[in-house]
Design a protein around this motif. Sequence first.
Motif, mmCIF file in Angstrom:
data_model
loop_
_atom_site.group_PDB
_atom_site.id
_atom_site.type_symbol
_atom_site.label_atom_id
_atom_site.label_comp_id
_atom_site.label_asym_id
_atom_site.label_seq_id
_atom_site.Cartn_x
_atom_site.Cartn_y
_atom_site.Cartn_z
ATOM 1 N N VAL A 202 7.853 -0.898 10.191
ATOM 2 C CA VAL A 202 6.766 -1.766 9.746
ATOM 3 C C VAL A 202 6.650 -1.714 8.227
ATOM 4 O O VAL A 202 6.891 -0.682 7.600
ATOM 5 N N GLU A 203 6.287 -2.840 7.668
ATOM 6 C CA GLU A 203 6.111 -2.961 6.219
ATOM 7 C C GLU A 203 4.750 -3.571 5.949
ATOM 8 O O GLU A 203 4.398 -4.604 6.523
ATOM 9 N N VAL A 204 3.966 -2.918 5.111
ATOM 10 C CA VAL A 204 2.634 -3.408 4.735
ATOM 11 C C VAL A 204 2.656 -3.728 3.245
ATOM 12 O O VAL A 204 3.016 -2.875 2.429
ATOM 13 N N THR A 205 2.288 -4.950 2.882
ATOM 14 C CA THR A 205 2.319 -5.379 1.485
ATOM 15 C C THR A 205 0.921 -5.729 1.009
ATOM 16 O O THR A 205 0.188 -6.459 1.691
ATOM 17 N N ILE A 226 -4.166 1.512 4.081
ATOM 18 C CA ILE A 226 -4.315 0.578 5.204
ATOM 19 C C ILE A 226 -3.386 0.963 6.355
ATOM 20 O O ILE A 226 -3.787 0.994 7.524
ATOM 21 N N LEU A 227 -2.138 1.276 6.004
ATOM 22 C CA LEU A 227 -1.161 1.639 7.030
ATOM 23 C C LEU A 227 -1.604 2.884 7.789
ATOM 24 O O LEU A 227 -1.515 2.936 9.021
ATOM 25 N N CYS A 228 -2.098 3.875 7.079
ATOM 26 C CA CYS A 228 -2.558 5.104 7.735
ATOM 27 C C CYS A 228 -3.704 4.814 8.709
ATOM 28 O O CYS A 228 -3.744 5.362 9.818
ATOM 29 N N LYS A 229 -4.621 3.957 8.302
ATOM 30 C CA LYS A 229 -5.743 3.624 9.165
ATOM 31 C C LYS A 229 -5.273 2.859 10.402
ATOM 32 O O LYS A 229 -5.737 3.107 11.524
ATOM 33 N N GLU A 346 0.096 -6.566 14.301
ATOM 34 C CA GLU A 346 -0.219 -7.676 13.395
ATOM 35 C C GLU A 346 -1.678 -8.085 13.527
ATOM 36 O O GLU A 346 -2.325 -8.458 12.536
ATOM 37 N N SER A 347 -2.246 -7.970 14.739
ATOM 38 C CA SER A 347 -3.628 -8.404 14.966
ATOM 39 C C SER A 347 -4.661 -7.481 14.331
ATOM 40 O O SER A 347 -5.768 -7.924 14.008
ATOM 41 N N VAL A 353 -3.907 -7.426 3.344
ATOM 42 C CA VAL A 353 -2.485 -7.078 3.316
ATOM 43 C C VAL A 353 -1.719 -8.042 4.222
ATOM 44 O O VAL A 353 -2.306 -8.740 5.050
ATOM 45 N N THR A 354 -0.405 -8.062 4.047
ATOM 46 C CA THR A 354 0.461 -8.789 4.978
ATOM 47 C C THR A 354 1.355 -7.777 5.689
ATOM 48 O O THR A 354 1.710 -6.734 5.127
ATOM 49 N N ILE A 355 1.704 -8.121 6.920
ATOM 50 C CA ILE A 355 2.434 -7.195 7.781
ATOM 51 C C ILE A 355 3.775 -7.789 8.194
ATOM 52 O O ILE A 355 3.863 -8.982 8.514
#
Length: 453
Positions: A202-205, A226-229, A346-347, A353-355
């Motif tokens: 997964v990539e979070v931008t 955000i990713l950690c959460k 994604e939801s 952020v974008t996923i």
Amino acid sequence: MKDVKAYIEANKDRFLEELFELIRIPSISAESEHKPDMVRCANKWQEYLMAAGCDKAEVMPSAGNPVVYGEKIIDPAKPTVLVYGHYDVMPVAPLELWRTSPFEPVIKDGKIWARGADDDKGQSFMQAKAFEFMVKTGQLPCNVKFMLEGEEEIGSGSLYGFCEEHKEMLKSDVILVCDTSMIAPDVPSITSGLRGLCYWEVEVTGANHDLHSGLYGGAVANPINILCKMIAGLHDENNHITIPGFYDDVLVISDEERALMAQAPFNEEAYKKELDIKTVHGEKGFTTKERTGIRPCLDVCGIWGGHTGEGSKTVLPGKAYAKISTRLVANQDFHKISDLFQQYFESIAPECVTIKVTPCHGGAAYVSPLDLKAYKAAEKAMETTYGKRPIPTRSGGSIPIVAGFENILGTKSILMGFGLGTDDIHAPNENYPLEQFFKGIETIPYFYEYFAE
């Protein structure tokens, strides 16, 4: 099997020298720089299969790394065993945690220390040497075929197509796999089930580039935060996975089978001491062994982003990444689970952020019925050499291609491995006890004898 112990004793030094030649080849399928090593290792296996007694052995092309195929057909009317193994190994990083050089095998404390010592060069090599014993002493009771692949550690992507293309060549009555573990050196067991697998990156931008954490911190989303959460939200307070529909198809094991599994000795205090943990952790309502055998799980296998080098750098990263996997159980469709994860992840992403979710490899779970003729042969073989009946166990690990064999070739597999939980496969300081290595060579010929009866 007459004189198997004597044959092992007379040849054990040669066995180890040959195995060490295989181990010294760094056949890491996950790293493209080792592509030449994959071919080199395949060629070495072809050489060993011919020396062991195959009538023919060849290195065959696939869509990826080559497949080594060998066979000895003594009588088309007799049963045929197809031996499966893999010659690729896991990467060795972090190298600084190894106490010995990973590709220079060392014998110490009664163990072989090296990458691939157990998984799967050591265990596959047991099969070749057991076959050699039967051929050289005139005791081979049935036909034998070998198939050794170079992509198991990256999902066996090319082997599915190879099997489709060569169905007739690979025809057999059973597939024998030595790529699993026993409960303990004095507690023989046969793996009656494997978990399936699904894997994603997964990539979070956030912002379009890294930012100064002082000038932008608190005003612009930090993708790592955000990713950690988001990852934390994949489990609830009872360690159930929160993805909607995730458990819909999970096969519920009967109380009778749970009771049978509970007969396997397990010392939780010793388990915690060995791992240096204060307590075990997992899904509420299940024991430690059940959590790794009959229940699915979800884990983060890697996470990174921002500054990870030496010293400090006050940066608000533009991107964060993670590698996430699930282990699945019987009836769970890994394609369905892959879609469910992607939709859910994604939801739950906030608008700041974008996923991007990239599915990697996956595979189905596998169950071997205990009433199979081949299972009974494996059971009797272990009872012959260990003096006690082996316990059926469900493994927490995955060999995705095993379910593929059943779907494509229509053949069941028997998972008769001799590894131990302390062998540290996939980790630094992988090892394999000499006792297990030689016991495997001693036991496997009895499987052939009883299966052919």
